[in-house]
Structure formats: C-alpha cells, structure tokens
Design a protein around this motif. Sequence first.
Motif, short mmCIF file in Angstrom:
data_model
loop_
_atom_site.label_atom_id
_atom_site.label_comp_id
_atom_site.label_asym_id
_atom_site.label_seq_id
_atom_site.Cartn_x
_atom_site.Cartn_y
_atom_site.Cartn_z
N SER A 139 51.39 47.78 98.40
CA SER A 139 51.79 49.18 98.57
C SER A 139 50.71 49.99 99.29
N VAL A 140 49.47 49.47 99.33
CA VAL A 140 48.40 50.19 100.02
C VAL A 140 48.62 50.22 101.53
N PHE A 141 49.59 49.45 102.01
CA PHE A 141 49.92 49.47 103.45
C PHE A 141 51.16 50.33 103.71
N SER A 142 51.60 51.09 102.71
CA SER A 142 52.70 52.03 102.88
C SER A 142 52.12 53.43 103.13
N PRO A 143 52.65 54.20 104.08
CA PRO A 143 52.06 55.50 104.43
C PRO A 143 52.13 56.54 103.33
N THR A 144 53.00 56.37 102.34
CA THR A 144 53.19 57.40 101.31
C THR A 144 52.44 57.10 100.01
N THR A 145 51.65 56.05 99.98
CA THR A 145 50.98 55.67 98.73
C THR A 145 49.76 56.55 98.45
N GLY A 146 49.82 57.31 97.39
CA GLY A 146 48.66 58.05 96.91
C GLY A 146 48.18 59.17 97.78
N ASN A 147 49.07 59.80 98.55
CA ASN A 147 48.69 60.99 99.32
C ASN A 147 49.84 61.98 99.33
N THR A 148 49.63 63.15 99.90
CA THR A 148 50.62 64.22 99.80
C THR A 148 51.57 64.30 100.99
N ASN A 149 51.11 63.89 102.19
CA ASN A 149 51.91 64.13 103.39
C ASN A 149 52.27 62.87 104.18
N GLY A 150 52.17 61.71 103.57
CA GLY A 150 52.60 60.50 104.25
C GLY A 150 51.85 60.26 105.54
N TRP A 151 52.61 60.13 106.63
CA TRP A 151 51.99 59.86 107.94
C TRP A 151 51.00 60.94 108.34
N GLY A 152 51.28 62.19 107.96
CA GLY A 152 50.34 63.27 108.28
C GLY A 152 48.99 63.05 107.64
N SER A 153 49.00 62.55 106.40
CA SER A 153 47.75 62.25 105.71
C SER A 153 47.07 61.03 106.33
N VAL A 154 47.86 60.04 106.73
CA VAL A 154 47.30 58.82 107.33
C VAL A 154 46.61 59.13 108.65
N PHE A 155 47.25 59.94 109.50
CA PHE A 155 46.63 60.27 110.79
C PHE A 155 45.36 61.10 110.62
N GLY B 278 54.76 66.71 115.36
CA GLY B 278 56.13 66.33 115.04
C GLY B 278 56.53 66.62 113.60
N GLY B 279 55.94 67.66 113.01
CA GLY B 279 56.29 68.00 111.64
C GLY B 279 55.77 67.03 110.60
N LEU B 280 54.70 66.29 110.91
CA LEU B 280 54.17 65.30 109.97
C LEU B 280 53.36 65.93 108.85
N GLY B 281 52.99 67.19 109.00
CA GLY B 281 52.18 67.84 107.98
C GLY B 281 50.75 67.36 107.97
N ILE B 282 50.15 67.26 109.14
CA ILE B 282 48.78 66.77 109.25
C ILE B 282 47.83 67.73 108.55
N VAL B 283 46.97 67.17 107.71
CA VAL B 283 46.04 67.98 106.91
C VAL B 283 44.85 68.38 107.77
N PRO B 284 44.53 69.67 107.89
CA PRO B 284 43.37 70.07 108.68
C PRO B 284 42.07 69.62 108.03
N LEU C 146 46.11 51.10 105.45
CA LEU C 146 47.01 51.26 106.59
C LEU C 146 46.32 52.02 107.70
N ALA C 147 45.57 53.07 107.36
CA ALA C 147 44.82 53.83 108.36
C ALA C 147 43.80 52.94 109.05
N VAL C 148 43.23 51.99 108.32
CA VAL C 148 42.28 51.04 108.92
C VAL C 148 43.00 50.12 109.90
N ILE C 149 44.17 49.61 109.51
CA ILE C 149 44.94 48.71 110.39
C ILE C 149 45.33 49.42 111.68
#
Length: 496
Positions: A192-208, A438-444, A54-57
């Motif tokens: 499911s690999v195109f879902s933001p919550t698959t296999g990470n801790t913070n969903g969209w925050g992890s994707v960004f 926006g409270g996404l929980g972006i991982v530093p 999803l991050a690639v797309i």
Amino acid sequence: MANRAPQADMARLQRDAIGLAPVLFQSITHMAPAAAVAFSIIFAVTYAGGATPLAVILALVACLTVAISISQLARHLPSAGGLYTYAARGLHPTVGFFVAWGFMLAEPLVAPLLYLIFGNVISVFLQNHFGTPAWLWAPFAAAAGVGVWILVYRGVRISTQAGVFLGAFEIVVFLALAITLIIAAGSNNTLSVFSPTTGNTNGWGSVFAGMVYTVLAFIGFEASLPLAEETKDPRRTIPRAVILSCVLIGLFYTVCYYAAMVYFGPTVAADPTNGFFGFNGGDPWDGMADKVWGPFSVLVLLAIVNSAFANSSAGANAATRVGFALGRVGILPRSLAHVHPRFKTPYIAVHMQGALGIALALILGFALGGPLQAFFLLGTIATLIIVLIYILTNLSNLVFFAREKRDELNPIWNVVVPILGTLIFIPVLLAAFGIDFGGLGIVPLGPPANAAPWVVMSWLVFGAVVLVLLRRRAPGRIEDMAKTFLEPEPPETGRC
C-alpha cells in the motif's frame, strides 16, 4: 632556492586519470545516499506520508530519463562543461548560458549543504550523550569544509578513490538496516506504500509535493560529467556511470523507504506531531536503528557522517570543474581555468569553492536558527534549479538528434524518453512554486523553503542582465559554450 609560485597551465586537466569505478562513485557519493535517506527524503514524508516510496519511484523514473538523455548526448559531446554544453549545442547557446548560470547557483550549494549535515549530526550526538552546547555544529561543519578543500586540491584521483570506499560503506550500512526493519515489520509489510493515497491528505497532490525532496535525493547522479576530460574512454565510461548511479541508488532509496514506512507505520508517518519526521527528536533513522540494533546503531551515525563528507568532496569536484570550464570560455574569470602544475587540478576554482562553501554554511546556519533550517532552504533552491536543468537536458536530447544526428535518432531513446521525463518533472516544478496542478491539491512548501522560488527567480533575472552585458562586451563567448569538447569525435564505424 626560494620556492616559486605555481605557474598556471590552462591547457588541460589530467587525462586518463580515472576509470569506471571512481567515476561511478563520483556520482553515487555526490548523491550522498545515507545523508539523503536520513535527511533529504524525510522532508518528503511530511507531504507524501506513507506514499513516500511511490514518490521515490517517480523521482527514479524521471531522473532515469535524464540519465538516458545524458548517455545519448555524452557519446557526441564529452566536456567538463557537462549539461550546459548539451543545452548550448542541443538547443541554443543562450539556453546553455542559463544552464551554466543555474549550475553556478546550485552546484556550489552541494558542499555547504553537507557541511551542515556533518556538523549537525555530530553536534546532536555529543549534545545527547555529553551535554555539549548546540553551537558546536559550526566548528564541525567548518572542519568538514577544510578536509574537503584539501582533498579536492590534491587531485581528482585521490578524491574519487576515497569516494569509492566511503560510498560503499554507507550503502552497506543502510541496506543492512533496511533489511532488518523489513524483517522486524513482519506482517505489517504491505504494498500500500506504493498507492498515492496512503497516509496523506491530498493523494497525488501530496506525492508531487513530496517529490521536491525525493528529487533532491537524486541530485548528483550526473556529477561524473564534469570529470569527462580526466576519465579514460569518456564516451563510454561517463554514460555507463550516469545510468548505473541513477538506477542503483534509486533502488537503494526505494528499499530504504519501503522498510521505513512498513516498520514505522504508513498511515501515521505524516502526522505533524507524532509522525516520522519528529520521531527521535527529528532523527528517525537513528531512532529506528537504536530499536533494532541497540548499541550497533552507532554505525548509522558513522554512515551519515561519512556520507556527508564523501558527498561534499564529490560536490566540490563537480563545482570546481564547472567553474574551470566556464573560466576557459570566459563566462567566469579566466583565472578559474588555471590548472596546478603538480596536482593537475583547477586550484583557483578549488580555493574559491572551499572558502565560499564554509562561509555559506556558517552564515546561513546561524542566520536561520540552525543547520537543518539552512539545509531545508538550500536544498529546495538546488532542487528548483536542477529540475529546470533536467527538463532542458531532456529537450536537448530530443532537439540535438532531430536536428544534427537525424540518421541516428531512435524513437524511444531520443523522443519518448525525453518527453516522458519532462511530463513527470513539470508537476514537481509547479509544486515547488506552490502552484496547484489540475486540481490535485498540491500542498505549498513551508518556511524557509517557500523563499526558494524567489531566490531562483532573482538569480535568473540577474543572469539575464549578465547575459546582455556579455553579449555587448564579448559576443563570441556565449557561442563558445557549444564548443568546449574533447578532441574531435572519431568517425562513426557503426553503432552497437
């Protein structure tokens, strides 16, 4: 008779030297598809996990908006200056200066980035199979630098033609491996690999956060721009090459990382100890190839080495042409605009890039404890700069057509596309700086990549000082950045 030193010809580069295929592969090889799959995007997996496809797309969509903006602007403003010319003309000459200043940091990093990969891949292979010392990455990195130096010095035609062959080889190898992995995954294939919550801790925050490194994999799709003055029919060829390279390699990345995630397991890919990044000693693609291809996995090693060399050549081509353009208008020393009388290349810029690239790779590789750590830092610096430039390119498209070509303004291509791209890039930029959005929980980002924002900010401050000095000593030079085009554009006879 004694040989005389080459006389500088500052008039022009070699016109009509290359067509669509070499120009297209200038962009493709600049992205280093195999090296990007094997090294750049694996850093994204540590954040986005199973959602890395999803991050690639998202990176593809964002970069495609820039490619479209470039295609719109290149029809009117073809120049070896590339994106800095667009910003200077579309927004303001001062903005154009800072885009050029950013490229002066980012573009010369591309070649040493790949020298590091070239040296690392060969050194690890020899160490695993023959017990050679780890420091051998350094002479191999230097050897790659010397090879690229010679190739780029000899001329744009030979270096870009080499890129066509080298780029095709690496793409074929990794596509074949990806298809094999998809087949081997069997019933584990999943969307499911195109879902933001698959296999990470913070969903969209992890994707960004992961997108910092998926965007890194795309850097270079615009690399054909500095070849505008050496390209046949540049107003058509350059836009086609930019868009095609972005789309084709974006699809290539998507297929490869879909295959990797469904084969490896999307829910465990981001695990810090047993995840994708640490698999096979930090070389997961070679490990997966060994499992499904056996002895033929050596093709992956060859593809990565090939990719690193081809990308280094493309990056050096682009960097030297930007140096040429900036030297021509006096932003950099005018000696960089000298063209070799025989090879028609900016040979002084080539020599500076060659020496600087090798030195940077070796110094940082040893200082940071290894080539991959140096790659991590340099890649993050380049991504930060380029994302800023991509945003300004989209805004240049919007403003240029609204102000100068209002009769040609298209609501989709000149308004919606640049705004959409900017909105996607902003969270990536904030993620690189470790700012939650926006409270996404972006991982530093972790070290040494977390030093990249400070390097970029320091470079921009230094640029502001240089700008002030230039305006005092030669006030017309900044404005000249908006005038470095080819011959005047022919009158409009209708748009197709």
